[in-house]
Design a protein around this motif. Structure first.
Motif, mmCIF file in Angstrom:
data_model
loop_
_atom_site.group_PDB
_atom_site.id
_atom_site.type_symbol
_atom_site.label_atom_id
_atom_site.label_comp_id
_atom_site.label_asym_id
_atom_site.label_seq_id
_atom_site.Cartn_x
_atom_site.Cartn_y
_atom_site.Cartn_z
ATOM 1 N N THR A 264 0.808 -1.165 0.017
ATOM 2 C CA THR A 264 0.008 -0.006 0.032
ATOM 3 C C THR A 264 0.835 1.207 0.121
ATOM 4 O O THR A 264 0.504 2.523 -0.173
ATOM 5 C CB THR A 264 -0.876 0.000 1.209
ATOM 6 O OG1 THR A 264 -0.160 -0.172 2.553
ATOM 7 C CG2 THR A 264 -1.986 -1.352 1.042
ATOM 8 N N GLY A 265 2.250 1.327 0.167
ATOM 9 C CA GLY A 265 3.069 2.321 0.385
ATOM 10 C C GLY A 265 4.104 2.282 -0.855
ATOM 11 O O GLY A 265 3.549 1.781 -1.995
ATOM 12 N N GLU A 266 5.252 2.815 -0.624
ATOM 13 C CA GLU A 266 6.374 2.966 -1.690
ATOM 14 C C GLU A 266 7.450 1.866 -1.402
ATOM 15 O O GLU A 266 7.273 1.341 -0.456
ATOM 16 C CB GLU A 266 6.891 4.626 -1.499
ATOM 17 C CG GLU A 266 6.000 5.467 -2.194
ATOM 18 C CD GLU A 266 6.142 5.384 -3.676
ATOM 19 O OE1 GLU A 266 7.149 5.086 -4.215
ATOM 20 O OE2 GLU A 266 5.051 5.769 -4.370
ATOM 21 N N VAL A 267 8.197 1.767 -2.167
ATOM 22 C CA VAL A 267 9.591 0.943 -2.090
ATOM 23 C C VAL A 267 10.672 2.023 -1.994
ATOM 24 O O VAL A 267 10.702 3.170 -2.558
ATOM 25 C CB VAL A 267 9.800 -0.123 -3.205
ATOM 26 C CG1 VAL A 267 8.658 -1.199 -3.133
ATOM 27 C CG2 VAL A 267 9.702 0.582 -4.312
ATOM 28 N N ILE B 277 2.808 -0.992 -6.182
ATOM 29 C CA ILE B 277 2.870 -0.158 -5.090
ATOM 30 C C ILE B 277 1.411 0.426 -4.941
ATOM 31 O O ILE B 277 0.833 0.575 -5.911
ATOM 32 C CB ILE B 277 3.928 0.599 -5.330
ATOM 33 C CG1 ILE B 277 3.976 1.383 -6.450
ATOM 34 C CG2 ILE B 277 5.267 -0.150 -5.120
ATOM 35 C CD1 ILE B 277 4.993 2.854 -6.740
ATOM 36 N N GLY B 278 1.219 1.194 -4.163
ATOM 37 C CA GLY B 278 0.174 2.291 -3.961
ATOM 38 C C GLY B 278 -1.184 1.156 -4.024
ATOM 39 O O GLY B 278 -2.090 2.098 -4.469
ATOM 40 N N THR C 40 -0.158 0.521 -8.955
ATOM 41 C CA THR C 40 0.974 0.939 -9.814
ATOM 42 C C THR C 40 1.901 -0.123 -10.195
ATOM 43 O O THR C 40 2.512 -0.546 -9.040
ATOM 44 C CB THR C 40 1.679 2.241 -9.564
ATOM 45 O OG1 THR C 40 0.504 3.271 -9.292
ATOM 46 C CG2 THR C 40 2.467 2.801 -10.732
ATOM 47 N N VAL C 41 2.018 -0.803 -11.296
ATOM 48 C CA VAL C 41 2.841 -1.847 -11.640
ATOM 49 C C VAL C 41 4.203 -1.298 -11.619
ATOM 50 O O VAL C 41 4.472 -0.328 -12.541
ATOM 51 C CB VAL C 41 2.552 -2.784 -12.672
ATOM 52 C CG1 VAL C 41 3.794 -3.660 -12.999
ATOM 53 C CG2 VAL C 41 1.283 -3.016 -12.570
ATOM 54 N N ILE C 42 5.337 -2.076 -11.041
ATOM 55 C CA ILE C 42 6.532 -1.258 -11.280
ATOM 56 C C ILE C 42 7.552 -2.269 -11.534
ATOM 57 O O ILE C 42 7.504 -3.635 -11.279
ATOM 58 C CB ILE C 42 7.225 -0.525 -9.929
ATOM 59 C CG1 ILE C 42 7.120 -1.639 -8.705
ATOM 60 C CG2 ILE C 42 6.286 0.676 -9.449
ATOM 61 C CD1 ILE C 42 8.044 -1.151 -7.397
ATOM 62 N N SER C 43 8.787 -2.069 -12.040
ATOM 63 C CA SER C 43 9.997 -3.070 -12.373
ATOM 64 C C SER C 43 11.081 -2.497 -11.623
ATOM 65 O O SER C 43 11.465 -1.326 -11.713
ATOM 66 C CB SER C 43 10.015 -3.072 -13.724
ATOM 67 O OG SER C 43 11.318 -3.897 -13.921
ATOM 68 N N LEU C 44 11.561 -3.293 -10.488
ATOM 69 C CA LEU C 44 12.866 -2.605 -9.870
ATOM 70 C C LEU C 44 14.091 -2.471 -10.844
ATOM 71 O O LEU C 44 14.354 -3.337 -11.669
ATOM 72 C CB LEU C 44 13.024 -3.766 -8.887
ATOM 73 C CG LEU C 44 11.867 -3.896 -7.733
ATOM 74 C CD1 LEU C 44 12.219 -4.945 -6.814
ATOM 75 C CD2 LEU C 44 11.492 -2.545 -7.169
#
Length: 91
Positions: free
Chosen positions: A5-8, A61-62, A86-90
């Motif tokens: 639910t937060g950020e990385v 995230i989020g 929101t989908v992210i790629s590290l």
């Protein structure tokens, strides 16, 4: 794959937004289950993960959820849960 639910605290690239909605119809015998969203949360999470994998994401995230009880005349008719993130790629 992770959902938060937060950020990385790591650099990432945004891949896009995913969302999912599921509902559960309530029969007359199930009216006392009007606050039981547990299974719906699992279903929405599974769909979000599938959609994030399709976007080549490492995580979401989020993440937010919006539960809703839809009423028809005097009683609840079904439970609906919408989730998105929101989908992210590290990097």
């Amino acid at each position: 794959m992770f959902l938060t639910t937060g950020e990385v605290k790591q650099a990432y690239t945004i891949k896009g937004i995913v969302n999912a909605t599921v509902k559960k119809n309530l029969t007359a015998e199930q009216l006392d289950e009007v606050d039981n969203f547990d299974e719906l949360y699992r279903q929405v999470q599974d769909i979000l993960i599938e959609r994030a994998v399709a976007k080549d994401g490492d995580g979401i995230i989020g993440v937010s959820f919006e539960p809703q009880i839809v009423r028809v005349s005097v009683g609840p008719k079904y439970l609906m849960l919408h989730g998105y993130g929101t989908v992210i790629s590290l990097n």
